[in-house]
Enzyme design. Structure first.
Site, short mmCIF file in Angstrom:
data_model
loop_
_atom_site.label_atom_id
_atom_site.label_comp_id
_atom_site.label_asym_id
_atom_site.label_seq_id
_atom_site.Cartn_x
_atom_site.Cartn_y
_atom_site.Cartn_z
N GLY A 71 -8.20 0.70 2.74
CA GLY A 71 -8.44 0.61 3.95
C GLY A 71 -10.23 0.82 3.97
N THR A 72 -10.72 1.52 3.30
CA THR A 72 -12.15 1.66 3.27
C THR A 72 -12.78 0.36 3.16
OG1 THR A 72 -12.08 4.10 2.36
CG2 THR A 72 -13.98 2.92 2.40
N ASN A 152 -6.83 9.22 12.81
CA ASN A 152 -6.26 9.88 11.85
C ASN A 152 -6.15 11.46 11.73
OD1 ASN A 152 -9.03 8.93 11.36
ND2 ASN A 152 -9.20 10.68 9.51
N GLN A 180 -3.74 4.15 10.20
CA GLN A 180 -2.81 5.20 10.49
C GLN A 180 -1.49 4.72 11.28
OE1 GLN A 180 -2.58 8.16 9.52
NE2 GLN A 180 -4.56 8.15 8.22
N SER A 200 -3.58 0.00 5.02
CA SER A 200 -3.81 0.47 3.58
C SER A 200 -2.38 0.64 3.14
CB SER A 200 -4.84 1.81 3.63
OG SER A 200 -4.92 2.29 2.44
N HIS A 202 -1.01 2.81 0.76
CA HIS A 202 -0.88 4.18 0.24
C HIS A 202 -0.37 5.24 1.62
CE1 HIS A 202 -4.74 6.77 0.99
NE2 HIS A 202 -5.15 5.63 0.94
N THR A 238 -11.17 -10.14 -9.54
CA THR A 238 -9.62 -10.41 -10.09
C THR A 238 -8.44 -9.50 -9.23
OG1 THR A 238 -10.51 -10.58 -12.23
CG2 THR A 238 -8.04 -10.22 -12.09
N CYS A 325 -10.97 12.44 3.22
CA CYS A 325 -12.20 11.99 2.68
C CYS A 325 -13.58 13.21 3.13
CB CYS A 325 -12.62 10.82 3.32
SG CYS A 325 -11.21 9.50 3.76
C1 LIG Z 1 -7.78 5.56 10.02
C2 LIG Z 1 -8.32 5.41 8.64
N1 LIG Z 1 -9.17 4.32 8.06
C3 LIG Z 1 -9.20 3.87 6.87
C4 LIG Z 1 -9.03 5.04 6.04
C5 LIG Z 1 -9.39 4.63 4.53
O1 LIG Z 1 -8.23 4.18 3.83
P1 LIG Z 1 -8.18 4.23 2.24
O2 LIG Z 1 -7.59 5.64 1.75
O3 LIG Z 1 -7.10 3.13 1.71
O4 LIG Z 1 -9.48 3.58 1.50
C6 LIG Z 1 -8.01 5.98 6.04
C7 LIG Z 1 -7.57 6.97 5.10
O5 LIG Z 1 -7.39 8.14 5.35
C8 LIG Z 1 -7.90 6.29 7.70
O6 LIG Z 1 -6.89 7.26 8.03
#
Ligand SMILES: Cc1ncc(COP(=O)(O)O)c(C=O)c1O
Length: 380
Positions: A71-72, A152, A180, A200, A202, A238, A325
């Site tokens: 996601g990041t 989130n 989310q 994302s 996970h 890759t 995070c």
């Molecule tokens: C709303 C939101 N965006 C982005 C992310 C980042 O995703 P990733 O953990 O896959 O980098 C998160 C992760 O907590 C999230 O909750």
């Protein structure tokens, strides 16, 4: 000690079926999807199948789905790549909401340092964006608007379709972080009217380190990661085939089981709340009428969230003080303060996030332990 895991907004355990789908690509089917031989072609076919699956489930075309490292990366790419491409078209302004994840927030802050005109949308008390604020912020030189689908920290759902329509009428791109939302809401890029959307793996029982950025065909995008011709020349590196296969398997299972999981999680939330709300001076942060059942942000006045978190951790209950995070930072949540909470109130807030594998028994036990912990901490 049996742990009770109530931090599903941070991450979820890998589903066994997903692991089974991934295993061949971690062992015998090890090819590089770009290799021009039989082993490579098998790998490429697996990536193509995963892309087709994801595209169909979000109502996109396969060539609009880009796999990323999570996601990041997808958020960074949408904001930075989108803004650079818009600047080349003469548009220098971007609009982001005040409650975006750090992956969007810090990308926007980087752009601001580079001279972009960055507008941050305020929040109402319930943690929602007001359409009138979006309208007021839109100008002819606005290249990009970014508002997440579900926050989130609070689980509050944003009026994404309406904001997307305003951006479109203004000729601006609209990006939605749906990280989310993906576990709990069907994603439909056409119906939502988004130009870009991220999620994302996970967060829905898939592997970590894998995400998706949907980019509507025709949208101009700069590359974020250079160095290879993968992902149709837009994202070098890759391809992580086991992860991509796992993401698609996890997302397909997630969509198929979504309504049953949501019903179960709704019941778990009600059980938890019926116990917790018997305490004095406890509040739900965020507009619960417009929030997902899975994420619950609670404020216990007179208690420091880190004390509660550590005490519960010792007792085997895993919750969060904010987003994962940011959990190592001592700053109060930018989401809660944007909603008008004082720093003290933000520091008295914790996030509990339920998952489909939690049991009623676990929820009752966690609520009883939390209640007792709050009562003990309040005595000091
Ligand atoms: C709303 C939101 N965006 C982005 C992310 C980042 O995703 P990733 O953990 O896959 O980098 C998160 C992760 O907590 C999230 O909750």
């Amino acid at each position: 000690m049996e742990r009770i895991y109530l931090d599903h907004a941070a991450t979820t355990p890998l589903d066994k079926d997903v692991l089974d789908a991934m295993l061949p690509y971690l062992t015998t089917e090890f090819g590089n999807a770009d290799s021009p031989h039989a082993v490579g072609r098998k790998a490429m076919m697996a990536v193509d199948r995963a892309r087709d699956t994801v595209a169909e489930l979000v109502n996109a075309k396969p060539n609009e789905i880009y796999f990323t490292s999570g996601g990041t990366e997808a958020d960074n790419w949408a904001i930075i790549g989108g803004a650079y491409a818009q600047r080349a078209l003469g548009k220098n302004r971007i609009i982001v909401s005040a409650i975006e994840h750090h992956a969007v927030k810090e990308a926007a802050e980087k752009l601001k340092k580079e001279g972009f005109d960055v507008v941050v949308l305020p929040m109402n008390e319930g943690g929602r964006v007001a359409l009138s604020d979006v309208k007021a912020a839109l100008t002819p030189d606005t290249g990009l608007v970014a508002v997440m689908a579900v926050n989130n920290e609070t689980g509050v759902v944003q009026p994404v379709k309406e904001i997307a329509a305003l951006a479109r009428e203004n000729g601006s791109l609209f990006f939605c972080d749906a990280v989310q939302a993906a576990p709990y809401m069907p994603l439909n890029v056409k119906d939502w009217g988004v130009d870009m959307l991220s999620f994302s793996s996970h967060k829905f029982y898939g592997p970590k380190g894998c995400g998706v950025l949907y980019i509507r065909s025709g949208v101009k995008m700069d590359r974020l990661i250079v160095g290879g011709e993968q992902e149709r020349g837009l994202r070098g590196g890759t391809t992580n085939i086991p992860a991509v296969v796992g993401l698609a398997a996890a997302y397909a299972k997630n969509v198929a089981t979504m309504s049953a999981s949501n019903e179960k999680i709704q019941r778990l939330r009600e059980t938890f709340l019926s116990e917790i709300l018997t305490l004095d001076n406890v509040h739900i942060n965020g507009d619960s009428e417009n929030a997902l059942a899975a994420v619950l942000n609670l404020r216990f006045d007179g208690v420091r969230n880190e004390d509660l978190l550590y005490k519960l951790d010792l007792e085997g209950v895993c919750i969060a003080a904010g987003s994962a995070c940011a959990s190592a930072s001592v700053k109060p949540s930018h989401v809660l303060t944007a909603m008008g909470l004082t720093e003290e109130k933000a520091r008295a807030s914790v996030r509990v996030s339920f998952g489909k594998n939690n049991t009623e028994e676990e929820i009752r036990r966690a609520a009883a332990l939390m209640k007792a912990a709050v009562e003990t901490l309040r005595k000091f």
